[in-house]
Design a protein around this motif. Structure first.
Motif, PDB file in Angstrom:
ATOM      1  N   CYS A  97      36.624  38.727  34.708  1.00 15.10           N
ATOM      2  CA  CYS A  97      36.206  37.445  34.151  1.00 15.10           C
ATOM      3  C   CYS A  97      36.140  36.388  35.243  1.00 15.10           C
ATOM      4  O   CYS A  97      36.238  36.707  36.427  1.00 15.10           O
ATOM      5  N   LEU A  98      35.996  35.145  34.859  1.00 13.64           N
ATOM      6  CA  LEU A  98      35.860  34.063  35.824  1.00 13.64           C
ATOM      7  C   LEU A  98      37.014  34.030  36.811  1.00 13.64           C
ATOM      8  O   LEU A  98      38.157  34.269  36.439  1.00 13.64           O
ATOM      9  N   PRO A  99      36.730  33.694  38.046  1.00 13.74           N
ATOM     10  CA  PRO A  99      37.818  33.536  39.003  1.00 13.74           C
ATOM     11  C   PRO A  99      38.681  32.349  38.628  1.00 13.74           C
ATOM     12  O   PRO A  99      38.211  31.383  38.035  1.00 13.74           O
ATOM     13  N   ALA A 100      39.943  32.459  38.941  1.00 10.89           N
ATOM     14  CA  ALA A 100      40.885  31.381  38.643  1.00 10.89           C
ATOM     15  C   ALA A 100      40.594  30.162  39.509  1.00 10.89           C
ATOM     16  O   ALA A 100      39.960  30.265  40.551  1.00 10.89           O
ATOM     17  N   ALA A 101      41.081  29.013  39.077  1.00  9.36           N
ATOM     18  CA  ALA A 101      40.839  27.761  39.791  1.00  9.36           C
ATOM     19  C   ALA A 101      41.407  27.789  41.205  1.00  9.36           C
ATOM     20  O   ALA A 101      40.922  27.086  42.079  1.00  9.36           O
ATOM     21  N   ASN A 102      42.439  28.607  41.445  1.00 13.17           N
ATOM     22  CA  ASN A 102      43.027  28.652  42.775  1.00 13.17           C
ATOM     23  C   ASN A 102      42.331  29.637  43.701  1.00 13.17           C
ATOM     24  O   ASN A 102      42.764  29.872  44.806  1.00 13.17           O
ATOM     25  N   GLU A 103      41.221  30.216  43.240  1.00 12.72           N
ATOM     26  CA  GLU A 103      40.471  31.131  44.077  1.00 12.72           C
ATOM     27  C   GLU A 103      39.721  30.328  45.141  1.00 12.72           C
ATOM     28  O   GLU A 103      39.395  29.167  44.931  1.00 12.72           O
ATOM     29  N   VAL A 128      39.635  45.254  46.537  1.00 11.46           N
ATOM     30  CA  VAL A 128      38.427  45.971  46.097  1.00 11.46           C
ATOM     31  C   VAL A 128      38.107  45.591  44.652  1.00 11.46           C
ATOM     32  O   VAL A 128      36.962  45.282  44.312  1.00 11.46           O
ATOM     33  N   LEU A 129      39.117  45.590  43.795  1.00  9.16           N
ATOM     34  CA  LEU A 129      38.889  45.226  42.393  1.00  9.16           C
ATOM     35  C   LEU A 129      38.473  43.759  42.268  1.00  9.16           C
ATOM     36  O   LEU A 129      37.657  43.413  41.418  1.00  9.16           O
ATOM     37  N   MET A 130      39.010  42.895  43.121  1.00  8.79           N
ATOM     38  CA  MET A 130      38.608  41.482  43.106  1.00  8.79           C
ATOM     39  C   MET A 130      37.135  41.329  43.473  1.00  8.79           C
ATOM     40  O   MET A 130      36.472  40.408  43.026  1.00  8.79           O
ATOM     41  N   SER A 131      36.609  42.245  44.284  1.00 11.33           N
ATOM     42  CA  SER A 131      35.225  42.138  44.739  1.00 11.33           C
ATOM     43  C   SER A 131      34.217  42.616  43.695  1.00 11.33           C
ATOM     44  O   SER A 131      33.012  42.454  43.885  1.00 11.33           O
ATOM     45  N   LEU A 132      34.690  43.193  42.602  1.00 10.10           N
ATOM     46  CA  LEU A 132      33.778  43.654  41.552  1.00 10.10           C
ATOM     47  C   LEU A 132      33.015  42.467  40.965  1.00 10.10           C
ATOM     48  O   LEU A 132      33.536  41.354  40.903  1.00 10.10           O
ATOM     49  N   PRO A 133      31.802  42.694  40.518  1.00 12.63           N
ATOM     50  CA  PRO A 133      31.036  41.600  39.916  1.00 12.63           C
ATOM     51  C   PRO A 133      31.627  41.175  38.575  1.00 12.63           C
ATOM     52  O   PRO A 133      32.332  41.952  37.909  1.00 12.63           O
ATOM     53  N   LEU A 134      31.341  39.946  38.186  1.00 15.44           N
ATOM     54  CA  LEU A 134      31.771  39.456  36.883  1.00 15.44           C
ATOM     55  C   LEU A 134      31.212  40.357  35.796  1.00 15.44           C
ATOM     56  O   LEU A 134      30.080  40.814  35.872  1.00 15.44           O
ATOM     57  N   GLY A 135      32.015  40.646  34.805  1.00 12.79           N
ATOM     58  CA  GLY A 135      31.590  41.502  33.705  1.00 12.79           C
ATOM     59  C   GLY A 135      31.855  42.981  33.953  1.00 12.79           C
ATOM     60  O   GLY A 135      31.667  43.789  33.048  1.00 12.79           O
ATOM     61  N   ALA A 136      32.298  43.346  35.173  1.00  9.73           N
ATOM     62  CA  ALA A 136      32.603  44.745  35.470  1.00  9.73           C
ATOM     63  C   ALA A 136      33.739  45.226  34.569  1.00  9.73           C
ATOM     64  O   ALA A 136      34.653  44.472  34.240  1.00  9.73           O
ATOM     65  N   ARG A 137      33.668  46.480  34.171  1.00  6.06           N
ATOM     66  CA  ARG A 137      34.713  47.080  33.335  1.00  6.06           C
ATOM     67  C   ARG A 137      35.549  48.023  34.183  1.00  6.06           C
ATOM     68  O   ARG A 137      35.024  48.714  35.058  1.00  6.06           O
ATOM     69  N   VAL A 138      36.839  48.049  33.922  1.00  2.00           N
ATOM     70  CA  VAL A 138      37.756  48.961  34.604  1.00  2.00           C
ATOM     71  C   VAL A 138      38.550  49.693  33.533  1.00  2.00           C
ATOM     72  O   VAL A 138      39.123  49.070  32.639  1.00  2.00           O
TER      73      VAL A 138
END
Length: 114
Positions: free
Chosen positions: A74-80, A20-30
């Motif tokens: 932030c940006l997804p990692a290269a292994n995403e 669920v947290l991975m699905s948050l949009p870029l820039g989302a704050r937690v």
């Protein structure tokens, strides 16, 4: 930006919550009660901590406040998976940026200073 407040504690973070947290949009704050990096159940961690050591007033420590952890997606990692990287590139393009993003203090990379 999207803001998520997690005032919960886990022995082990459920994989489903990580997704669920991975699905948050870029820039989302937690804002989390615990250091979610230590309990992250997936292969890589897409958040960067901001406001390190910041105390927030609570009912149990109104004066001093309690340390909560503040994160930004932030940006997804290269292994995403490639599909997510393509979505990230499309997101950046809609904002007039290229991806991988330049290293500036914006909401599509991990170079946050707070």
């Amino acid at each position: 930006p999207t803001v998520v407040i997690m005032d919960v504690a886990f022995l082990d973070m459920p994989v489903a919550l990580g997704r669920v947290l991975m699905s948050l949009p870029l820039g989302a704050r937690v804002l989390s009660y615990e250091n979610i990096r230590r309990k992250w159940p997936l292969s890589f961690f897409p958040f960067v901590e901001i406001n390190k050591g910041h105390h927030y007033p609570t009912s149990w420590q109104a004066g001093v406040g309690h340390i909560f952890f503040t994160w930004v997606k932030c940006l997804p990692a290269a292994n995403e998976p490639t599909s997510r990287r393509k979505k990230t590139a499309a997101f950046a393009a809609r904002r007039g940026r290229s991806w991988p993003a330049t290293r500036s203090n914006d909401d599509i990379n991990c170079d946050y200073t707070a």
